[in-house]
Design a protein around this motif. Structure first.
Motif, PDB file in Angstrom:
ATOM      1  N   ARG A  20       0.867  -1.067  -0.084  1.00 54.62           N
ATOM      2  CA  ARG A  20       0.030   0.092  -0.015  1.00 54.62           C
ATOM      3  C   ARG A  20       1.028   1.271   0.042  1.00 54.62           C
ATOM      4  NH1 ARG A  20      -2.606   0.208   6.104  1.00 54.62           N
ATOM      5  NH2 ARG A  20      -0.628   0.166   7.177  1.00 54.62           N
ATOM      6  N   LEU A  21       0.409   2.250  -0.798  1.00 56.27           N
ATOM      7  CA  LEU A  21       1.048   3.671  -0.704  1.00 56.27           C
ATOM      8  C   LEU A  21       0.260   4.776  -0.483  1.00 56.27           C
ATOM      9  CD1 LEU A  21       3.836   5.224  -1.781  1.00 56.27           C
ATOM     10  CD2 LEU A  21       2.806   4.987  -3.919  1.00 56.27           C
ATOM     11  N   PHE A  22       0.354   5.813   0.491  1.00 58.30           N
ATOM     12  CA  PHE A  22      -0.317   6.668   0.619  1.00 58.30           C
ATOM     13  C   PHE A  22       0.044   8.050   0.013  1.00 58.30           C
ATOM     14  CE2 PHE A  22      -0.869   3.728   4.267  1.00 58.30           C
ATOM     15  CZ  PHE A  22      -2.069   3.725   4.542  1.00 58.30           C
ATOM     16  N   PRO A  23      -0.661   8.895  -0.006  1.00 53.96           N
ATOM     17  CA  PRO A  23      -0.389  10.262  -0.584  1.00 53.96           C
ATOM     18  C   PRO A  23       0.664  10.956   0.055  1.00 53.96           C
ATOM     19  CG  PRO A  23      -2.895  10.100  -0.777  1.00 53.96           C
ATOM     20  CD  PRO A  23      -2.252   8.788   0.304  1.00 53.96           C
ATOM     21  N   GLY A  24       1.776  11.443  -0.394  1.00 56.47           N
ATOM     22  CA  GLY A  24       2.578  12.246   0.431  1.00 56.47           C
ATOM     23  C   GLY A  24       3.373  11.650   0.942  1.00 56.47           C
ATOM     24  N   GLU A  25       3.843  10.262   0.804  1.00 54.47           N
ATOM     25  CA  GLU A  25       4.819   9.454   1.509  1.00 54.47           C
ATOM     26  C   GLU A  25       5.909   8.906   0.499  1.00 54.47           C
ATOM     27  OE1 GLU A  25       3.501   6.153   3.770  1.00 54.47           O
ATOM     28  OE2 GLU A  25       3.133   5.087   1.792  1.00 54.47           O
ATOM     29  N   VAL A  26       6.927   8.700   0.946  1.00 54.30           N
ATOM     30  CA  VAL A  26       8.134   7.916   0.292  1.00 54.30           C
ATOM     31  C   VAL A  26       8.063   6.455   1.020  1.00 54.30           C
ATOM     32  CG1 VAL A  26      10.491   7.814  -0.352  1.00 54.30           C
ATOM     33  CG2 VAL A  26       9.558   9.880  -0.611  1.00 54.30           C
ATOM     34  N   HIS A  27       7.707   5.576   0.041  1.00 51.53           N
ATOM     35  CA  HIS A  27       7.468   4.276   0.584  1.00 51.53           C
ATOM     36  C   HIS A  27       8.669   3.268  -0.145  1.00 51.53           C
ATOM     37  CE1 HIS A  27       4.663   0.897   1.932  1.00 51.53           C
ATOM     38  NE2 HIS A  27       5.988   0.435   1.841  1.00 51.53           N
ATOM     39  N   ALA A  28       9.686   2.933   0.645  1.00 50.73           N
ATOM     40  CA  ALA A  28      10.824   2.199   0.267  1.00 50.73           C
ATOM     41  C   ALA A  28      10.371   0.666  -0.138  1.00 50.73           C
ATOM     42  CB  ALA A  28      11.901   2.287   0.951  1.00 50.73           C
ATOM     43  N   LEU A  29      10.704   0.196  -1.077  1.00 56.17           N
ATOM     44  CA  LEU A  29      10.453  -1.392  -1.498  1.00 56.17           C
ATOM     45  C   LEU A  29      11.846  -2.143  -1.324  1.00 56.17           C
ATOM     46  CD1 LEU A  29       8.349  -3.441  -2.025  1.00 56.17           C
ATOM     47  CD2 LEU A  29       8.755  -3.045  -4.617  1.00 56.17           C
ATOM     48  N   MET A  30      11.875  -2.934  -0.353  1.00 59.81           N
ATOM     49  CA  MET A  30      13.343  -3.469   0.018  1.00 59.81           C
ATOM     50  C   MET A  30      13.288  -4.986  -0.380  1.00 59.81           C
ATOM     51  SD  MET A  30      15.249  -0.997   0.524  1.00 59.81           S
ATOM     52  CE  MET A  30      16.341  -1.469   1.394  1.00 59.81           C
ATOM     53  N   GLY A  31      14.429  -5.582  -0.467  1.00 59.36           N
ATOM     54  CA  GLY A  31      14.501  -6.898  -0.710  1.00 59.36           C
ATOM     55  C   GLY A  31      15.902  -7.327  -1.624  1.00 59.36           C
ATOM     56  N   GLU A  32      16.393  -8.440  -1.192  1.00 62.69           N
ATOM     57  CA  GLU A  32      17.467  -8.900  -2.191  1.00 62.69           C
ATOM     58  C   GLU A  32      17.169  -8.972  -3.693  1.00 62.69           C
ATOM     59  OE1 GLU A  32      20.353 -11.929  -0.593  1.00 62.69           O
ATOM     60  OE2 GLU A  32      18.542 -12.885   0.188  1.00 62.69           O
ATOM     61  N   ASN A  33      18.026  -9.052  -4.601  1.00 62.57           N
ATOM     62  CA  ASN A  33      18.056  -9.322  -5.956  1.00 62.57           C
ATOM     63  C   ASN A  33      17.168 -10.666  -5.804  1.00 62.57           C
ATOM     64  OD1 ASN A  33      20.438  -7.397  -6.391  1.00 62.57           O
ATOM     65  ND2 ASN A  33      18.791  -7.220  -7.908  1.00 62.57           N
ATOM     66  N   GLY A  34      15.947 -10.660  -6.971  1.00 65.41           N
ATOM     67  CA  GLY A  34      15.118 -11.889  -7.013  1.00 65.41           C
ATOM     68  C   GLY A  34      14.129 -11.968  -5.959  1.00 65.41           C
ATOM     69  N   ALA A  35      13.832 -10.822  -4.882  1.00 66.58           N
ATOM     70  CA  ALA A  35      12.861 -11.023  -3.963  1.00 66.58           C
ATOM     71  C   ALA A  35      11.557 -10.572  -4.649  1.00 66.58           C
ATOM     72  CB  ALA A  35      13.306  -9.881  -2.843  1.00 66.58           C
ATOM     73  N   GLY A  36      11.459  -9.935  -5.724  1.00 67.78           N
ATOM     74  CA  GLY A  36      10.350  -9.530  -6.358  1.00 67.78           C
ATOM     75  C   GLY A  36       9.851  -8.352  -6.573  1.00 67.78           C
ATOM     76  N   LYS A  37      10.785  -7.130  -6.363  1.00 64.56           N
ATOM     77  CA  LYS A  37      10.744  -5.955  -6.201  1.00 64.56           C
ATOM     78  C   LYS A  37      10.146  -5.526  -7.519  1.00 64.56           C
ATOM     79  CE  LYS A  37      14.722  -4.487  -4.963  1.00 64.56           C
ATOM     80  NZ  LYS A  37      15.509  -5.969  -4.704  1.00 64.56           N
ATOM     81  N   SER A  38      10.825  -5.818  -8.614  1.00 65.17           N
ATOM     82  CA  SER A  38      10.709  -5.257  -9.841  1.00 65.17           C
ATOM     83  C   SER A  38       9.324  -5.964 -10.499  1.00 65.17           C
ATOM     84  CB  SER A  38      11.891  -5.644 -11.072  1.00 65.17           C
ATOM     85  OG  SER A  38      12.856  -4.862 -10.477  1.00 65.17           O
ATOM     86  N   THR A  39       9.264  -7.273 -10.157  1.00 64.51           N
ATOM     87  CA  THR A  39       8.034  -7.947 -10.546  1.00 64.51           C
ATOM     88  C   THR A  39       6.796  -7.331  -9.948  1.00 64.51           C
ATOM     89  OG1 THR A  39       9.215  -9.990 -10.587  1.00 64.51           O
ATOM     90  CG2 THR A  39       6.889 -10.224 -10.474  1.00 64.51           C
ATOM     91  N   LEU A  40       6.930  -6.872  -8.857  1.00 62.83           N
ATOM     92  CA  LEU A  40       5.709  -5.953  -8.150  1.00 62.83           C
ATOM     93  C   LEU A  40       5.629  -4.808  -8.957  1.00 62.83           C
ATOM     94  CD1 LEU A  40       3.684  -6.176  -5.771  1.00 62.83           C
ATOM     95  CD2 LEU A  40       5.275  -4.636  -4.646  1.00 62.83           C
ATOM     96  N   ILE A  41       6.543  -4.110  -9.286  1.00 66.14           N
ATOM     97  CA  ILE A  41       6.296  -2.793  -9.901  1.00 66.14           C
ATOM     98  C   ILE A  41       5.859  -2.836 -11.245  1.00 66.14           C
ATOM     99  CG2 ILE A  41       7.794  -0.916 -11.030  1.00 66.14           C
ATOM    100  CD1 ILE A  41       9.471  -0.825  -8.686  1.00 66.14           C
ATOM    101  N   LYS A  42       6.131  -3.886 -11.971  1.00 69.05           N
ATOM    102  CA  LYS A  42       5.657  -4.375 -13.117  1.00 69.05           C
ATOM    103  C   LYS A  42       4.254  -4.969 -13.282  1.00 69.05           C
ATOM    104  CE  LYS A  42      10.246  -5.190 -15.327  1.00 69.05           C
ATOM    105  NZ  LYS A  42      11.118  -6.285 -15.934  1.00 69.05           N
ATOM    106  N   ALA A  43       3.723  -5.510 -12.222  1.00 72.07           N
ATOM    107  CA  ALA A  43       2.317  -6.009 -11.984  1.00 72.07           C
ATOM    108  C   ALA A  43       1.508  -4.711 -11.844  1.00 72.07           C
ATOM    109  CB  ALA A  43       2.224  -6.902 -10.706  1.00 72.07           C
ATOM    110  N   LEU A  44       2.037  -3.706 -11.002  1.00 73.20           N
ATOM    111  CA  LEU A  44       1.328  -2.481 -10.660  1.00 73.20           C
ATOM    112  C   LEU A  44       1.014  -1.750 -12.216  1.00 73.20           C
ATOM    113  CD1 LEU A  44      -0.033  -0.325  -9.043  1.00 73.20           C
ATOM    114  CD2 LEU A  44       2.280   0.673  -8.518  1.00 73.20           C
ATOM    115  N   THR A  45       2.041  -1.550 -12.859  1.00 69.12           N
ATOM    116  CA  THR A  45       2.010  -0.761 -14.087  1.00 69.12           C
ATOM    117  C   THR A  45       1.546  -1.450 -15.401  1.00 69.12           C
ATOM    118  OG1 THR A  45       4.469  -1.206 -14.508  1.00 69.12           O
ATOM    119  CG2 THR A  45       3.704   0.953 -13.251  1.00 69.12           C
ATOM    120  N   GLY A  46       1.278  -2.716 -15.193  1.00 65.17           N
ATOM    121  CA  GLY A  46       0.531  -3.721 -16.205  1.00 65.17           C
ATOM    122  C   GLY A  46       1.598  -4.123 -17.179  1.00 65.17           C
TER     123      GLY A  46
END
Length: 500
Positions: A20-46
């Protein structure tokens, strides 16, 4: 995002992840390479199709067919590699796809005026009519953000935006991020630099192996605990701790150099320098971005041709005019440009690993399939490449695992000298530690290693000696004794070779 799952053939990249991401905040997405960060971003953006879960934006459930759909809903992404057009002007890049028109054609005056407004929002005072490629990478990064904000984005995704920036440039970016946060923009921020995460973020979500570990407020999450959450099966004492060499190499007075650079230089790239490289020793190259570290390494490898001085091996002059000649001399080089000069994304992991060895043999002597399979399996296991699937396309692996594959490619050629240019940039703490430990082990086995990193702590920890670069000139060479620390190294760089 609730219960998001994404599957690729043979791999479950995300397993019921909430974010979840709220207005007016910086939310860091953390994890090792292969944790799923880029996949989550690509899921969000289609970009990636989700197999389960829901996405809700401003209270409305939605599913994007691609980045264009996401942009229309106010979600913009700026990736680590700036995807702009260097041959176009700053204004053309910012307004691309949103160009003002007049009488059926482009309104160039209005385009430059609107671009200037967006640049001022980023705190940039540059000419909108100037060519993009005339500006530094940091400025291009802010231009990319300007372009992302043209659509009045409510959500800004920044994927590793600081990996190629120096400290002043990072602070310039952070000023922009704080300004956007104050305007109510929600910012999803991905970075492997812990100090930066704690300097700018309000909230942290940790992923591991495609699953949600925790969401915490940054102020309530100590750094040591954050790293423990990111790295599974690691004790607090082991987290992020890499081998510390500091003069571990045992070189005697009669030891012979493996390779010597004598007055080697290239006009406009590196001033003539001397450097002796010994078996079993790690030589660090330290200096600011643009100091000439990469240019020096490319001369040692023959990727660029020198116009002064010479290389010597075993007391004789050595002519390296091409990388293939370097390979024949058992010299291997990994470029800092992993995407442009390293990985071949459309090939499999196995094909990428044997690429260097096959090039050294020549294409008329194909590597036997049985031998190739043995080499691939051995190096994937030794380096812990994940997923352990040699037939996976390399482009589908995380940055850290791509870096491991590149290392495997050159180690398979059995080099005597390994030149590593920023091998730990843009990868997670666990992968950094593994690679640094591997480098130290290779030196222990007799390999000569040149190690380049913008992170001085890494250079100091891993090197037996450090060559200091400034303004395309080698200004000092110092042993890494116990009393040498990062502030002293910075002083040497700042003073052009002299420590006061």
């Amino acid at each position: 995002m609730t219960g998001i799952s994404v599957e690729f053939p043979g791999v479950k990249a995300l397993n019921s992840v909430d974010f979840r991401l709220f207005p007016g905040e910086v939310h860091a997405l953390m994890g090792e390479n292969g944790a799923g960060k880029s996949t989550l971003i690509k899921a969000l953006t289609g970009v990636n199709q989700i197999s389960a879960g829901t996405i809700v934006v401003d209270g409305k459930q939605t599913l994007f067919g691609g980045p264009a759909d996401a942009r229309e809903r106010g979600i913009s992404t700026v990736y680590q590699e700036v995807n702009l057009c260097g041959n176009l002007t700053v204004a053309e890049n910012i307004m691309l796809g949103n160009e003002p028109r007049r009488f059926g054609g482009l309104d160039w005056k209005a385009m430059r005026a609107q671009a200037r407004v967006h640049l001022e929002r980023m705190g940039l005072d540059i000419d909108p009519a100037s060519s993009l490629d005339s500006h530094s990478l940091a400025v291009q990064q802010l231009v990319a953000i300007s372009r992302a904000m043209v659509v009045d984005a409510k959500v800004l995704i920044l994927d590793e935006p600081t990996s190629s920036l120096d400290a002043d440039e990072v602070e310039q970016l952070f000023r922009v991020m704080r300004r956007l946060r104050e305007e109510g923009v929600g910012i999803l921020f991905v970075s492997h630099f812990l100090d930066q995460i704690y300097a700018i973020s309000d909230r942290i979500t940790v992923l591991r192996n495609g699953q949600l570990v925790q969401e915490r407020m940054t102020a309530d999450l100590p750094q040591r605990e954050l790293v423990s959450l990111m790295i599974a099966g690691t004790s607090d004492a082991e987290v992020g701790v890499a081998t510390e060499r500091r003069g571990k190499a045992m070189r005697t007075e009669d030891s012979a150099p493996l390779l010597q650079a004598v007055g080697l230089g290239r006009k406009g790239a590196v001033e003539p320098f001397d450097l002796d490289l010994y078996p079993g020793e790690v030589i660090g190259l330290a200096g600011l971005l643009g100091s000439g570290r990469t240019e020096l390494a490319r001369l040692l490898y023959g990727a660029d041709k020198s116009d002064s001085g010479q290389l010597r091996a075993a007391g004789s002059d050595l002519k390296l005019r091409t990388p293939r000649q370097a390979l024949a001399q058992k010299i291997a080089y990994t470029s800092e440009d992993r995407k442009g000069e390293g990985v071949v994304g459309e090939l499999t992991v196995a094909e990428n690993i044997i690429l260097g060895l096959q090039a050294a043999r020549g294409w008329m002597r194909p590597l036997p399939k049985t031998k190739a399979k043995q080499i691939v399996e051995a190096y994937m296991k030794a380096l812990g490449v994940r997923p352990a699937n040699p037939d996976a396309l390399l482009k589908n692996l995380s940055g850290g695992n791509q870096q491991k594959v590149l290392l495997a490619r050159w180690l398979a050629t059995a080099p005597k000298l390994l030149l590593l240019d920023e091998p730990t940039r843009g990868i997670d703490i666990g992968a950094k530690t593994e690679i640094m430990n591997l480098v130290s082990e290779l030196a222990d086995q007799g390999m000569a290693v040149v190690f380049i990193s913008a992170e001085l702590e890494e250079v100091l920890r891993l090197s037996d000696r450090i060559a200091v670069m400034r303004d395309h000139k080698k200004v000092a060479e110092i042993p890494t004794t116990r009393d040498v620390d990062v502030p002293q190294l910075i002083e040497v760089i700042a003073n052009g070779g002299e420590s006061k």
